[in-house]
Design an enzyme around this catalytic site. Structure first.
Site, PDB file in Angstrom:
ATOM      1  N   GLN A  11       0.835  -1.205   0.000  1.00 12.42           N
ATOM      2  CA  GLN A  11       0.000   0.000   0.000  1.00 12.42           C
ATOM      3  C   GLN A  11       0.871   1.256   0.000  1.00 12.42           C
ATOM      4  OE1 GLN A  11      -2.010   0.600   3.648  1.00 12.42           O
ATOM      5  NE2 GLN A  11      -3.309   2.249   2.913  1.00 12.42           N
ATOM      6  N   VAL A  38      -6.469  -0.544  -2.206  1.00 10.82           N
ATOM      7  CA  VAL A  38      -7.741  -1.217  -2.505  1.00 10.82           C
ATOM      8  C   VAL A  38      -8.932  -0.257  -2.591  1.00 10.82           C
ATOM      9  CG1 VAL A  38      -7.018  -3.456  -1.585  1.00 10.82           C
ATOM     10  CG2 VAL A  38      -8.191  -1.821  -0.073  1.00 10.82           C
ATOM     11  N   TYR A  49     -13.308  -3.547  19.526  1.00 13.55           N
ATOM     12  CA  TYR A  49     -13.217  -4.053  18.143  1.00 13.55           C
ATOM     13  C   TYR A  49     -14.318  -3.424  17.275  1.00 13.55           C
ATOM     14  CZ  TYR A  49     -11.454  -7.338  14.666  1.00 13.55           C
ATOM     15  OH  TYR A  49     -10.878  -7.896  13.551  1.00 13.55           O
ATOM     16  N   LYS A 102     -15.939  -7.658   9.930  1.00 14.39           N
ATOM     17  CA  LYS A 102     -15.503  -9.065   9.822  1.00 14.39           C
ATOM     18  C   LYS A 102     -16.701  -9.997   9.643  1.00 14.39           C
ATOM     19  CE  LYS A 102     -10.993  -8.640  10.148  1.00 14.39           C
ATOM     20  NZ  LYS A 102     -10.220  -8.639   8.891  1.00 14.39           N
TER      21      LYS A 102
HETATM   22  P1  NAD Z   1      -0.976  -5.484   9.275  1.00 14.04           P
HETATM   23  O1  NAD Z   1      -1.169  -4.070   9.719  1.00 14.04           O
HETATM   24  O2  NAD Z   1       0.398  -5.998   9.192  1.00 14.04           O
HETATM   25  O3  NAD Z   1      -1.727  -5.750   7.896  1.00 14.04           O
HETATM   26  C1  NAD Z   1      -2.814  -4.985   7.457  1.00 14.04           C
HETATM   27  C2  NAD Z   1      -2.549  -4.670   6.006  1.00 14.04           C
HETATM   28  O4  NAD Z   1      -3.667  -3.959   5.426  1.00 14.04           O
HETATM   29  C3  NAD Z   1      -1.311  -3.758   5.809  1.00 14.04           C
HETATM   30  O5  NAD Z   1      -0.402  -4.386   4.940  1.00 14.04           O
HETATM   31  C4  NAD Z   1      -1.887  -2.516   5.146  1.00 14.04           C
HETATM   32  O6  NAD Z   1      -0.994  -1.924   4.240  1.00 14.04           O
HETATM   33  C5  NAD Z   1      -3.108  -3.102   4.458  1.00 14.04           C
HETATM   34  N1  NAD Z   1      -4.061  -2.056   4.056  1.00 14.04           N
HETATM   35  C6  NAD Z   1      -4.802  -1.237   4.848  1.00 14.04           C
HETATM   36  N2  NAD Z   1      -5.477  -0.353   4.080  1.00 14.04           N
HETATM   37  C7  NAD Z   1      -5.173  -0.643   2.778  1.00 14.04           C
HETATM   38  C8  NAD Z   1      -5.531  -0.087   1.520  1.00 14.04           C
HETATM   39  N3  NAD Z   1      -6.367   0.972   1.422  1.00 14.04           N
HETATM   40  N4  NAD Z   1      -5.024  -0.636   0.389  1.00 14.04           N
HETATM   41  C9  NAD Z   1      -4.164  -1.683   0.451  1.00 14.04           C
HETATM   42  N5  NAD Z   1      -3.776  -2.256   1.619  1.00 14.04           N
HETATM   43  C10 NAD Z   1      -4.272  -1.725   2.767  1.00 14.04           C
HETATM   44  O7  NAD Z   1      -1.824  -6.328  10.354  1.00 14.04           O
HETATM   45  P2  NAD Z   1      -2.259  -7.859  10.365  1.00 14.04           P
HETATM   46  O8  NAD Z   1      -2.647  -8.127  11.774  1.00 14.04           O
HETATM   47  O9  NAD Z   1      -1.267  -8.694   9.684  1.00 14.04           O
HETATM   48  O10 NAD Z   1      -3.629  -7.830   9.538  1.00 14.04           O
HETATM   49  C11 NAD Z   1      -3.862  -8.638   8.411  1.00 14.04           C
HETATM   50  C12 NAD Z   1      -5.285  -9.190   8.443  1.00 14.04           C
HETATM   51  O11 NAD Z   1      -5.410 -10.098   9.535  1.00 14.04           O
HETATM   52  C13 NAD Z   1      -6.377  -8.145   8.633  1.00 14.04           C
HETATM   53  O12 NAD Z   1      -7.511  -8.515   7.870  1.00 14.04           O
HETATM   54  C14 NAD Z   1      -6.686  -8.276  10.105  1.00 14.04           C
HETATM   55  O13 NAD Z   1      -7.982  -7.807  10.440  1.00 14.04           O
HETATM   56  C15 NAD Z   1      -6.583  -9.776  10.256  1.00 14.04           C
HETATM   57  N6  NAD Z   1      -6.463 -10.306  11.619  1.00 14.04           N
HETATM   58  C16 NAD Z   1      -5.515  -9.821  12.457  1.00 14.04           C
HETATM   59  C17 NAD Z   1      -5.428 -10.334  13.761  1.00 14.04           C
HETATM   60  C18 NAD Z   1      -4.412  -9.799  14.739  1.00 14.04           C
HETATM   61  O14 NAD Z   1      -4.578 -10.019  15.943  1.00 14.04           O
HETATM   62  N7  NAD Z   1      -3.375  -9.134  14.306  1.00 14.04           N
HETATM   63  C19 NAD Z   1      -6.289 -11.368  14.166  1.00 14.04           C
HETATM   64  C20 NAD Z   1      -7.235 -11.850  13.253  1.00 14.04           C
HETATM   65  C21 NAD Z   1      -7.316 -11.320  11.981  1.00 14.04           C
END
Ligand code: NAD
Length: 279
Positions: free
Chosen positions: A48, A73, A168, A175
Site C-alpha cells: 500500500q 484497494v 473491536y 468481519k
Molecule cells: P498489518 O497491519 O500488518 O496488515 C494490514 C494490512 O492492510 C497492511 O499491509 C496494510 O498496508 C493493508 N491495508 C490497509 N489499508 C489498505 C488499503 N487501502 N489498500 C491496500 N492495503 C491496505 O496487520 P495484520 O494483523 O497482519 O492484519 C492482516 C489481516 O489479519 C487483517 O484482515 C486483520 O484484520 C486480520 N487479523 C488480524 C489479527 C491480529 O490479531 N493481528 C487477528 C485476526 C485477523
C-alpha cells in the site's frame, strides 16, 4: 532471518499467486508468504503506497521473489493497474491471499454505538470487506479453469465477527460481513473450481492490533483463556493458509477456520481454585 520457522516441501510447487497485505515483518501476510514460499510457491506481492515499499522490498527479496506491485484497494485505477500487471507477468494465478483491513483509531475504542460515524463505517467496510469481493472477482478472472485445477482464495478474519470484543466495534461488524462474503464468493466461484475460505486467527502482535485500544490485553486474554494456554502462532496461521491454498485443502470451501489455540470454543474461562460452586 525469519522470526518463525516453516516446514519446507513442494506442496505449492508450480503454483503462482498474489499475497496482499504485507506491511512489515510482523504482518500475518508475511508469515503466510514465507510458508507458501517454503513449499515452492512463486509469489507476487502488493503493497500500500511508496512508504511501505521500502519496508516490504527487503522482505520480498529475502525469500528470492521480486514481483512487487503498488495497490490501494480503495482506488479502482490502482486495482486495475495491479491486476493488469499480474496478468501481463504471469497470465494467470493459482491463489490469492487477502490480508487487509482498516478502521480509524476513533472507531476502535469505547462504544461502537457512540463512536461509529457514517464515514468511519464506510471506510472500514470498503477497505476490509468490499476490497475482498473486488479482489475475489479480479483474481477469479485470471485463475485456471476447473479442469486445469481451479484456484484458491483465503482472507483473514477474527472472533469479533461472532462475539463482542471490547474496542473491536465496527471492525467486528466488518468481519461479520467479510465472513458472509466468503460464503457468497465460495458459492459464486465453486462451479469454476475456485475455493474461498477465511482464517479466523487469534490476537497476534501486528500493526493492526496496535490500532485497537487495549489490543495488547486481547493477546493476554487469548493466552489465559485459550484451551492450549498459549498465543496464536504465526506457524499455525500460515500452516492453515498453506492447507487451504494447496491441493490438500481440496473439497474445503465456504469455511471459516479458527486458528486461535481453542479460544473460540470457551464460554466461561477456567474457574480458579475455590472460585467454583458446589455441584
Ligand atoms: P498489518 O497491519 O500488518 O496488515 C494490514 C494490512 O492492510 C497492511 O499491509 C496494510 O498496508 C493493508 N491495508 C490497509 N489499508 C489498505 C488499503 N487501502 N489498500 C491496500 N492495503 C491496505 O496487520 P495484520 O494483523 O497482519 O492484519 C492482516 C489481516 O489479519 C487483517 O484482515 C486483520 O484484520 C486480520 N487479523 C488480524 C489479527 C491480529 O490479531 N493481528 C487477528 C485476526 C485477523
Amino acid at each position: 532471518m525469519s522470526k518463525w520457522s516453516f516446514p519446507t516441501g513442494d506442496l505449492m510447487k508450480g503454483k503462482r499467486g498474489l499475497v496482499m497485505g504485507v506491511a512489515n515483518d510482523s504482518s500475518i501476510a508475511w508469515g503466510i508468504a514465507q510458508q507458501l514460499a517454503a513449499q515452492g510457491a512463486e509469489i507476487a506481492f502488493t503493497y500500500q503506497g511508496e512508504n511501505l515499499e521500502r519496508r516490504v522490498r527487503p522482505l520480498v527479496e529475502s525469500i528470492g521473489m521480486d514481483t512487487m506491485i503498488s495497490a490501494d484497494v480503495t482506488d479502482d485505477a490502482s486495482m486495475d493497474a495491479a491486476f493488469a500487471a499480474i496478468k501481463a507477468k504471469w497470465g494467470r494465478i493459482d491463489f490469492l491471499v487477502h490480508s487487509i483491513a482498516f478502521a480509524g483509531k476513533e472507531e476502535l475504542q469505547g462504544s461502537m454505538v457512540a463512536n461509529t460515524t457514517r464515514e468511519g463505517f464506510r471506510r472500514a467496510m470498503d477497505i476490509s470487506v468490499y476490497s475482498f469481493i473486488d479482489c475475489a472477482r479480479r483474481a477469479s478472472e485470471i485463475m485456471p479453469s476447473k479442469e486445469e485445477g481451479g484456484g484458491s482464495i483465503v482472507c483473514m478474519t477474527y472472533l469479533g465477527a461472532e462475539r463482542t470484543v471490547p474496542s473491536y466495534n465496527v471492525m467486528g461488524v466488518a468481519k461479520a460481513a467479510l465472513e458472509a462474503s466468503t460464503r457468497y464468493a465460495a458459492r459464486d466461484l465453486g462451479a469454476k473450481g475456485i475455493r474461498v475460505n477465511a482464517i479466523s486467527a487469534g490476537a497476534m502482535r501486528t500493526l493492526s492490533l496496535a490500532g485497537i485500544r487495549g489490543g495488547k490485553s486481547l493477546m493476554g486474554t487469548g493466552r489465559d483463556w485459550s484451551l492450549l494456554k498459549e498465543d496464536t502462532s504465526m506457524e499455525g496461521v500460515a500452516g492453515c493458509a498453506l492447507y487451504l491454498l494447496s491441493p490438500i485443502g481440496r473439497s474445503i470451501t465456504g469455511e471459516v477456520v479458527h486458528v486461535d489455540a481453542g479460544f473460540h470454543v470457551v464460554g466461561v474461562p477456567d474457574i480458579s481454585e475455590g472460585g467454583g460452586g458446589a455441584a
